[in-house]
Design a protein around this motif. Structure first.
Motif, PDB file in Angstrom:
ATOM      1  N   ARG A  65       7.334  26.858  37.117  1.00  0.00           N
ATOM      2  CA  ARG A  65       7.547  28.272  36.826  1.00  0.00           C
ATOM      3  C   ARG A  65       8.251  28.399  35.482  1.00  0.00           C
ATOM      4  O   ARG A  65       9.288  27.776  35.249  1.00  0.00           O
ATOM      5  CB  ARG A  65       8.399  28.936  37.913  1.00  0.00           C
ATOM      6  CG  ARG A  65       8.553  30.452  37.702  1.00  0.00           C
ATOM      7  CD  ARG A  65       9.744  31.033  38.444  1.00  0.00           C
ATOM      8  NE  ARG A  65       9.519  31.088  39.870  1.00  0.00           N
ATOM      9  CZ  ARG A  65      10.285  30.466  40.767  1.00  0.00           C
ATOM     10  NH1 ARG A  65      11.277  29.685  40.344  1.00  0.00           N
ATOM     11  NH2 ARG A  65      10.056  30.606  42.057  1.00  0.00           N
ATOM     12  N   GLY A  66       7.670  29.182  34.585  1.00  0.00           N
ATOM     13  CA  GLY A  66       8.268  29.371  33.279  1.00  0.00           C
ATOM     14  C   GLY A  66       9.399  30.380  33.310  1.00  0.00           C
ATOM     15  O   GLY A  66       9.678  31.028  34.331  1.00  0.00           O
ATOM     16  N   GLU A  67      10.064  30.527  32.176  1.00  0.00           N
ATOM     17  CA  GLU A  67      11.171  31.469  32.076  1.00  0.00           C
ATOM     18  C   GLU A  67      10.721  32.907  32.306  1.00  0.00           C
ATOM     19  O   GLU A  67      11.522  33.765  32.675  1.00  0.00           O
ATOM     20  CB  GLU A  67      11.845  31.345  30.709  1.00  0.00           C
ATOM     21  CG  GLU A  67      12.542  30.001  30.500  1.00  0.00           C
ATOM     22  CD  GLU A  67      13.249  29.926  29.159  1.00  0.00           C
ATOM     23  OE1 GLU A  67      13.160  30.919  28.399  1.00  0.00           O
ATOM     24  OE2 GLU A  67      13.879  28.892  28.883  1.00  0.00           O
ATOM     25  N   ASP A  68       9.413  33.135  32.088  1.00  0.00           N
ATOM     26  CA  ASP A  68       8.879  34.478  32.302  1.00  0.00           C
ATOM     27  C   ASP A  68       8.483  34.718  33.763  1.00  0.00           C
ATOM     28  O   ASP A  68       7.958  35.784  34.099  1.00  0.00           O
ATOM     29  CB  ASP A  68       7.672  34.724  31.391  1.00  0.00           C
ATOM     30  CG  ASP A  68       6.533  33.721  31.650  1.00  0.00           C
ATOM     31  OD1 ASP A  68       6.715  32.791  32.468  1.00  0.00           O
ATOM     32  OD2 ASP A  68       5.469  33.874  31.025  1.00  0.00           O
TER      33      ASP A  68
END
Length: 206
Positions: A65-68
């Motif tokens: 999961r990315g920061e976004d």
């Protein structure tokens, strides 16, 4: 591997270099974003073994999961996966080696042209037929790029359509279309049999 949950879970004690498994909530979030339920064997791997890491060739591309807040797979070629089209059926009808060889034989050669502009026009016209056959965006919908073998050769896991759950070899760098990875018994490899083959080969080399 039989696919039993306890067998998958035992791999974490045997295999080094694995990322932390996903929680059920994380997997649900991932599948909600991509709009499709992943193949069962791969789901067990993500939940009980790891989100990626040690595996065939250079390993199983990890999903993170990315920061976004968006989930994505990471690795050399992972960006080839169209996350917005994973729910579409993967096209199993592919170009044959003979068809590709015949088209490759038609590729214009510069030395056959006196005018470079004529050659450029002829090559561009040929490439407009060649490129979509191997590299068109529709060629890999419904599948995720999961492993890099080196020299731009990769392997995909089909997630939608009649071939869902199968591993397919990607040899487009060698001008060959995607095709099912076949096991010693002549049947297409699934995620479990693909990973198990690597485990057995790794154990044999020790």
């Amino acid at each position: 591997m039989s696919g039993a949950s306890e067998e998958w879970a035992g791999l974490r004690k045997r295999v080094r270099g694995l990322e932390k498994p996903l929680t059920p909530g994380e997997l649900a979030e991932l599948e909600g974003q991509i709009g499709v339920r992943l193949p069962e064997e791969y789901r067990r791997f993500l939940l009980l073994v790891g989100a990626g890491g040690a595996g065939p060739a250079y390993g199983v591309f990890p999903v993170r999961r990315g920061e976004d807040g968006r989930w994505a797979w990471h690795g050399d070629g992972a960006d080839l996966t169209d996350l917005g089209r994973l729910a579409e059926p993967f096209p199993t009808k592919r170009a044959t080696a003979a068809e590709l060889a015949a088209m490759a034989a038609d590729c214009p050669e510069e030395e056959d042209f006196e005018d470079i502009e004529e050659f450029d026009a002829a090559f561009e016209a040929w490439d407009e037929r060649w490129a979509p056959l191997l590299w068109g965006e529709d060629r890999t919908v419904g599948a995720l790029c999961l492993c890099h073998l080196g020299c731009a050769l990769r392997q995909w896991l089909v997630v939608s359509g009649p071939a869902a759950g199968q591993i397919w070899d990607d040899e487009r760098a060698d001008d060959l279309d995607l095709r099912p990875a076949i096991g010693p018994d002549g049947t297409p490899l699934t995620f479990a049999t693909w990973y198990d083959a690597w485990l057995r080969e790794s154990a044999r080399k020790r």
